[in-house]
Write an enzyme that holds these catalytic residues in place. Structure first.
Site, PDB file in Angstrom:
ATOM      1  N   SER A  20       0.846  -1.199   0.000  1.00 30.75           N
ATOM      2  CA  SER A  20       0.000   0.000   0.000  1.00 30.75           C
ATOM      3  C   SER A  20       0.880   1.247   0.000  1.00 30.75           C
ATOM      4  O   SER A  20       1.859   1.336   0.739  1.00 30.75           O
ATOM      5  CB  SER A  20      -0.884   0.010   1.249  1.00 30.75           C
ATOM      6  OG  SER A  20      -1.653   1.201   1.270  1.00 30.75           O
ATOM      7  N   LYS A  45      -3.755   2.842  -1.981  1.00 30.32           N
ATOM      8  CA  LYS A  45      -3.118   3.717  -0.986  1.00 30.32           C
ATOM      9  C   LYS A  45      -4.080   3.801   0.200  1.00 30.32           C
ATOM     10  O   LYS A  45      -5.307   3.820   0.015  1.00 30.32           O
ATOM     11  CB  LYS A  45      -2.902   5.119  -1.572  1.00 30.32           C
ATOM     12  CG  LYS A  45      -2.446   6.168  -0.564  1.00 30.32           C
ATOM     13  CD  LYS A  45      -1.066   5.866   0.001  1.00 30.32           C
ATOM     14  CE  LYS A  45      -0.660   6.879   1.074  1.00 30.32           C
ATOM     15  NZ  LYS A  45       0.644   6.519   1.709  1.00 30.32           N
ATOM     16  N   SER A  46      -3.550   3.863   1.414  1.00 30.83           N
ATOM     17  CA  SER A  46      -4.431   3.996   2.574  1.00 30.83           C
ATOM     18  C   SER A  46      -5.250   5.270   2.441  1.00 30.83           C
ATOM     19  O   SER A  46      -4.698   6.365   2.270  1.00 30.83           O
ATOM     20  CB  SER A  46      -3.617   4.047   3.867  1.00 30.83           C
ATOM     21  OG  SER A  46      -2.983   2.806   4.103  1.00 30.83           O
ATOM     22  N   CYS A 127       0.638   3.557  10.329  1.00 31.20           N
ATOM     23  CA  CYS A 127       1.348   4.592   9.579  1.00 31.20           C
ATOM     24  C   CYS A 127       2.305   5.325  10.519  1.00 31.20           C
ATOM     25  O   CYS A 127       1.895   5.865  11.538  1.00 31.20           O
ATOM     26  CB  CYS A 127       0.395   5.603   8.951  1.00 31.20           C
ATOM     27  SG  CYS A 127       1.311   6.864   8.021  1.00 31.20           S
ATOM     28  N   LYS A 161      -3.152  -3.853   8.902  1.00 33.49           N
ATOM     29  CA  LYS A 161      -1.746  -3.615   8.551  1.00 33.49           C
ATOM     30  C   LYS A 161      -1.023  -3.268   9.829  1.00 33.49           C
ATOM     31  O   LYS A 161      -1.414  -2.332  10.541  1.00 33.49           O
ATOM     32  CB  LYS A 161      -1.645  -2.484   7.526  1.00 33.49           C
ATOM     33  CG  LYS A 161      -0.223  -2.134   7.072  1.00 33.49           C
ATOM     34  CD  LYS A 161       0.302  -3.147   6.102  1.00 33.49           C
ATOM     35  CE  LYS A 161       1.649  -2.734   5.484  1.00 33.49           C
ATOM     36  NZ  LYS A 161       1.508  -1.787   4.357  1.00 33.49           N
ATOM     37  N   THR A 269       9.452  -0.907  -1.915  1.00 35.48           N
ATOM     38  CA  THR A 269      10.631  -0.174  -2.383  1.00 35.48           C
ATOM     39  C   THR A 269      11.156  -0.678  -3.727  1.00 35.48           C
ATOM     40  O   THR A 269      11.502   0.107  -4.615  1.00 35.48           O
ATOM     41  CB  THR A 269      11.737  -0.257  -1.318  1.00 35.48           C
ATOM     42  OG1 THR A 269      11.276   0.384  -0.114  1.00 35.48           O
ATOM     43  CG2 THR A 269      13.017   0.396  -1.793  1.00 35.48           C
TER      44      THR A 269
HETATM   45  C1  LIG Z   1      -0.444   5.203   5.429  1.00 34.36           C
HETATM   46  C2  LIG Z   1       0.670   5.888   5.619  1.00 34.36           C
HETATM   47  C3  LIG Z   1       1.989   5.327   5.489  1.00 34.36           C
HETATM   48  C4  LIG Z   1       3.023   6.065   4.947  1.00 34.36           C
HETATM   49  C5  LIG Z   1       2.875   7.482   4.539  1.00 34.36           C
HETATM   50  O1  LIG Z   1       1.906   7.817   3.826  1.00 34.36           O
HETATM   51  O2  LIG Z   1       3.742   8.249   5.009  1.00 34.36           O
HETATM   52  N1  LIG Z   1       4.268   5.533   4.834  1.00 34.36           N
HETATM   53  C6  LIG Z   1       4.543   4.274   5.256  1.00 34.36           C
HETATM   54  O3  LIG Z   1       5.690   3.779   5.146  1.00 34.36           O
HETATM   55  N2  LIG Z   1       3.548   3.510   5.786  1.00 34.36           N
HETATM   56  C7  LIG Z   1       2.278   3.982   5.914  1.00 34.36           C
HETATM   57  O4  LIG Z   1       1.409   3.235   6.415  1.00 34.36           O
END
Ligand SMILES: C=Cc1c(C(=O)O)[nH]c(=O)[nH]c1=O
Length: 308
Positions: A20, A45-46, A127, A161, A269
């Site tokens: 995500s 995306k969340s 997050c 998550k 990544t």
């Molecule tokens: C949902 C925000 C997240 C983000 C983010 O949007 O900063 N970065 C992450 O590595 N994991 C997350 O869960």
């Protein structure tokens, strides 16, 4: 070679997912995931209640052994993603949602419950980059409280998550809480929160928000990701599936995640580094390893890592 897998009644032709946040924020990005035939499913995306710009740039930095991000939850707001997942897709979707606080998280789940979406939902409790907000799932009491409220009204398939844990007592603690709820899956791990990367030449950090503290991903987090997959597989109820996330750069890493117990494997990544073509390489490398070992399906080796 059979790479099929499933989470509850959701069946996937391939065990690969996007993490995500990775190439899943806009319609165009989501369409590119749909077009990637090696991807078993699409993770959004969340989504938050309101659209978010996210943190100031720079907020992502590539490293030889991974990445650091401080995105700050940029997204178009849950209506866009809730609408997207209700359209017909060639593969299952996982709708990721993230509240800025417990009330928001519960409200988001109510919005999903009140919709016609019948696919998987994933409540992001981890997050690390929202300024002023802790990673919920490090607070077991708060996690239990949120899940108790959610499960009082949410009757659709959902999972959570999780952030990485680093203490056996913490694996015990979170598993004890999660086993109380009818979850379809856990997704472990989110990025390793609040790492710090320093550019020595410039004598400064590399991301803007939070003084440069951000979530770590990529090769450097693989041992932590495998430990969390293994520890939770050993502790969670059998009917809770595991999406292994973190540190995947090769088919060997995919094999290791599954060997430790993962039902699916998501990649973050390395997709940024290599593009969506990475999935074709991972499939080829995984199939080569399975053929060398005489495995026909993922069930032949899932969760069967040996101890000494
Ligand atoms: C949902 C925000 C997240 C983000 C983010 O949007 O900063 N970065 C992450 O590595 N994991 C997350 O869960």
């Amino acid at each position: 070679m059979n790479l099929k897998t499933s989470i509850a009644n959701n069946h996937f032709e391939m065990p690969f997912l996007n993490a995500s946040g990775i190439i899943c924020q806009t319609q165009e990005e989501l369409d590119s995931l749909e077009a990637t035939k090696e991807l078993g499913g699409i993770v959004t995306k969340s989504a938050t209640l309101q659209p978010r710009e996210g943190n100031e740039q720079p907020r992502y930095y590539d490293l030889a052994n991974g990445s650091i991000n401080s995105m700050g939850l940029p997204n178009l707001g849950y209506p866009f993603y809730l609408d997207y997942v209700q359209h017909d897709h060639s593969k299952p979707t996982i709708l990721s949602v993230a509240g800025m606080n417990a009330d928001d998280a519960i409200e988001l789940m109510r919005k999903v419950q009140d919709s016609d979406y019948e696919g998987l939902t994933e409540l992001n409790l981890s997050c690390p980059n929202v300024i002023g907000h802790p990673q919920t799932a490090y607070d077991f009491e708060a996690t239990e409280k949120i899940l108790t409220t959610v499960c009082s009204f949410f009757k659709k398939p959902f999972g959570v998550k999780l952030p990485p844990y680093f203490d056996l007592a913490h694996f015990d603690g979170i598993a004890k809480v999660l086993n109380k709820f009818p979850l379809t899956h856990v997704n472990t791990i989110n990025s390793v929160g609040n790492g710090l990367v320093v550019d020595v030449d410039k004598e400064q950090v590399v991301t803007k928000a939070k003084g440069g503290f951000g979530g770590l991903g990529g090769a450097m987090v693989l041992p932590t990701a495998l430990a969390n997959v293994r520890a939770l597989r050993l502790r969670l109820n059998d009917d809770i599936a595991i999406i292994g996330t973190g540190g995947v750069t090769t088919g060997v890493d995919v094999f290791a995640h599954i060997l430790c117990g993962a039902d699916m494997v998501s990649v973050g990544t390395q997709v940024i580094k290599e593009g969506l073509g990475v999935y074709a390489r991972l499939q080829k490398e995984l199939e080569e390893i399975m053929a060398d070992k005489g495995y026909e399906s993922l069930d032949d080796f899932r969760g069967k890592v040996k101890e000494l």
